[in-house]
Design an enzyme around this catalytic site. Structure first.
Site, mmCIF file in Angstrom:
data_model
loop_
_atom_site.group_PDB
_atom_site.id
_atom_site.type_symbol
_atom_site.label_atom_id
_atom_site.label_comp_id
_atom_site.label_asym_id
_atom_site.label_seq_id
_atom_site.Cartn_x
_atom_site.Cartn_y
_atom_site.Cartn_z
ATOM 1 N N THR A 181 0.818 -1.218 0.000
ATOM 2 C CA THR A 181 0.000 0.000 0.000
ATOM 3 C C THR A 181 0.853 1.270 0.000
ATOM 4 O OG1 THR A 181 -1.661 1.265 1.202
ATOM 5 C CG2 THR A 181 -0.188 -0.077 2.537
ATOM 6 N N THR A 216 -9.131 -1.480 2.341
ATOM 7 C CA THR A 216 -8.840 -1.843 0.957
ATOM 8 C C THR A 216 -9.182 -3.311 0.719
ATOM 9 O OG1 THR A 216 -7.207 -1.653 -0.811
ATOM 10 C CG2 THR A 216 -6.338 -2.242 1.361
ATOM 11 N N LYS A 242 -13.767 -3.982 1.102
ATOM 12 C CA LYS A 242 -14.458 -2.711 0.852
ATOM 13 C C LYS A 242 -15.985 -2.800 0.941
ATOM 14 C CE LYS A 242 -11.019 -0.243 -1.842
ATOM 15 N NZ LYS A 242 -10.835 0.679 -2.962
ATOM 16 N N ASN A 244 -14.059 2.944 1.294
ATOM 17 C CA ASN A 244 -12.618 2.814 1.551
ATOM 18 C C ASN A 244 -12.153 3.664 2.725
ATOM 19 O OD1 ASN A 244 -12.948 5.295 0.223
ATOM 20 N ND2 ASN A 244 -10.804 5.278 -0.377
ATOM 21 N N ALA A 284 -15.225 -0.840 -11.021
ATOM 22 C CA ALA A 284 -14.752 0.539 -11.188
ATOM 23 C C ALA A 284 -15.658 1.292 -12.163
ATOM 24 C CB ALA A 284 -13.314 0.532 -11.693
ATOM 25 N N THR A 309 -18.347 -7.628 -22.801
ATOM 26 C CA THR A 309 -19.547 -8.413 -22.485
ATOM 27 C C THR A 309 -20.708 -7.439 -22.298
ATOM 28 O OG1 THR A 309 -18.071 -9.886 -21.284
ATOM 29 C CG2 THR A 309 -20.443 -10.224 -20.960
ATOM 30 N N TYR A 314 -2.262 3.789 -13.394
ATOM 31 C CA TYR A 314 -1.164 4.767 -13.339
ATOM 32 C C TYR A 314 0.211 4.127 -13.553
ATOM 33 C CZ TYR A 314 -0.864 3.118 -8.514
ATOM 34 O OH TYR A 314 -0.773 2.331 -7.398
ATOM 35 N N GLY A 373 -4.204 7.538 -13.612
ATOM 36 C CA GLY A 373 -4.951 7.407 -12.357
ATOM 37 C C GLY A 373 -4.173 7.782 -11.101
HETATM 38 P P1 ATR Z 1 -13.065 -4.187 -11.420
HETATM 39 O O1 ATR Z 1 -14.183 -4.653 -10.533
HETATM 40 O O2 ATR Z 1 -11.761 -4.023 -10.691
HETATM 41 O O3 ATR Z 1 -13.423 -2.980 -12.200
HETATM 42 P P2 ATR Z 1 -13.583 -6.499 -13.117
HETATM 43 O O4 ATR Z 1 -14.903 -6.684 -12.508
HETATM 44 O O5 ATR Z 1 -12.680 -7.666 -13.224
HETATM 45 O O6 ATR Z 1 -12.722 -5.368 -12.442
HETATM 46 O O7 ATR Z 1 -13.849 -5.872 -14.568
HETATM 47 C C1 ATR Z 1 -12.873 -5.780 -15.482
HETATM 48 C C2 ATR Z 1 -13.405 -5.074 -16.730
HETATM 49 O O8 ATR Z 1 -12.363 -5.098 -17.698
HETATM 50 C C3 ATR Z 1 -14.590 -5.775 -17.381
HETATM 51 O O9 ATR Z 1 -15.402 -4.778 -17.947
HETATM 52 C C4 ATR Z 1 -13.928 -6.628 -18.444
HETATM 53 O O10 ATR Z 1 -14.756 -6.942 -19.541
HETATM 54 P P3 ATR Z 1 -15.781 -8.184 -19.465
HETATM 55 O O11 ATR Z 1 -16.938 -7.711 -18.667
HETATM 56 O O12 ATR Z 1 -16.105 -8.470 -20.886
HETATM 57 O O13 ATR Z 1 -15.012 -9.312 -18.805
HETATM 58 C C5 ATR Z 1 -12.835 -5.704 -18.899
HETATM 59 N N1 ATR Z 1 -11.751 -6.430 -19.554
HETATM 60 C C6 ATR Z 1 -10.835 -7.205 -18.957
HETATM 61 N N2 ATR Z 1 -9.951 -7.676 -19.859
HETATM 62 C C7 ATR Z 1 -10.323 -7.163 -21.062
HETATM 63 C C8 ATR Z 1 -9.811 -7.251 -22.396
HETATM 64 N N3 ATR Z 1 -8.703 -7.953 -22.654
HETATM 65 N N4 ATR Z 1 -10.460 -6.583 -23.372
HETATM 66 C C9 ATR Z 1 -11.554 -5.877 -23.120
HETATM 67 N N5 ATR Z 1 -12.089 -5.735 -21.880
HETATM 68 C C10 ATR Z 1 -11.484 -6.372 -20.862
#
Ligand code: ATR
Length: 287
Positions: free
Chosen positions: A20, A66, A70, A91, A134, A156, A228, A249
């Site tokens: 951290t 963290t 959270k 947080n 996020a 997706t 970042y 970031g």
């Molecule tokens: P967090 O909660 O930290 O934001 P997460 O729930 O794992 O992370 O979400 C990751 C995001 O990155 C999702 O929107 C994911 O897309 P999917 O919903 O289709 O899985 C996106 N993501 C991760 N790898 C990707 C890639 N190679 N290309 C496009 N989108 C990606």
């Protein structure tokens, strides 16, 4: 300042916790502002409830929470800030007479970083890349701050639909619209603020971006990446190559800390101090 009988203790709870940056940020702020406090990492293996109860009994003067706690921590606090309730993850815990009050400063941190860069969300047309936790919080922020329209692009589609439904429902609006990644040509105009809300492009996978197509970036006047490291992500390079401004970031990380610090210590951190802490963060992170 030396530690003495008046020193307040604050800290961050998580698992793991060794990497951290929060102790660095808060102890530097305390030194610069002349506050008699120490901020330390607390590794909590599993019994979060006991940890929060203990922190309360010990008069811990403020906590950050963290990963992975959270959301779970919401069970152990006496009050939750309204915006944090909408986000569903917190947080920052601030002591009150009844127990801790929970806040989310991550997303307000992004907003304050934007304001400090001269970017506001009011009336903006926004594109969000991603539909994870996020992205959901960023969509909530956009609705909260009066964005004109918010398009969520995700690999997706169903996850983007879920977020749009939820945020539109909470704010009684239709501004949030889910989109297929390849459908960006359906948007009109070229004046979008784009927030990259996934971990795609983060070290060591620095050569990736959710959107790789050049013509997508023609539509973007400003890009924010929540990543970042690297200091300039592929997403940011693409925004800049097409004439836009791009930010990473790191300031978001700084301001989530500053907002928490201000809540605990009832003070305002000036822009000069914020800039100085940011420069020191860059140094320790070798960015
Ligand atoms: P967090 O909660 O930290 O934001 P997460 O729930 O794992 O992370 O979400 C990751 C995001 O990155 C999702 O929107 C994911 O897309 P999917 O919903 O289709 O899985 C996106 N993501 C991760 N790898 C990707 C890639 N190679 N290309 C496009 N989108 C990606």
């Amino acid at each position: 300042m030396g530690i003495n009988g008046h020193t307040k203790t604050l800290g961050v709870i998580g698992r793991p916790i060794a990497h951290t940056l929060s102790p660095f940020i808060h102890n530097l702020l305390a030194e610069m502002l002349g506050h008699n406090l120490v901020y330390v990492p607390f590794l909590v293996e599993d019994d979060l409830g006991s940890a929060i109860k203990g922190a309360n009994a010990l008069n811990i003067a403020g906590l950050n929470i963290t990963i992975p706690y959270k959301t779970e921590v919401l069970k152990y606090v006496s009050e939750v800030d309204d915006f944090a309730k909408k986000i569903g993850a917190v947080n920052t815990l601030v002591p009150t007479e009844k127990g801790f009050k929970a806040y989310n400063t991550d997303i307000p941190g992004l907003y304050r970083a934007m304001l400090s860069d001269g970017v506001d969300l009011k009336g903006e047309s926004v594109i969000i890349l991603g539909a994870g936790g996020a992205a959901r919080s960023v969509a909530m922020l956009c609705a909260d701050k009066g964005a004109k329209e918010v398009y969520i692009f995700n690999r997706t589609l169903s996850r983007a639909v879920e977020i749009a439904d939820e945020v539109n429902g909470l704010y009684g609006t239709k501004v949030v619209v889910p989109m297929e990644l390849h459908d960006y040509g359906k948007l009109s105009g070229k004046n979008y603020l784009c927030i990259q809300a996934t971990s795609v492009g983060m070290h060591p996978n620095v050569d990736c971006a959710v959107m790789e197509q050049g013509d997508f970036y023609e539509m973007i006047h400003t890009g924010y990446d929540i990543v970042y490291n690297p200091y300039e992500t592929k997403f940011m390079s693409l925004v800049k190559e097409h004439g836009g401004q791009a930010y990473n970031g790191l300031k978001m990380l700084l301001y989530q800390g500053i907002i928490a610090y201000e809540l605990w210590n009832h003070c305002t951190v000036s822009d000069d101090i914020a800039d100085y802490v940011l420069s020191k963060m860059k140094e320790v992170l070798n960015l």
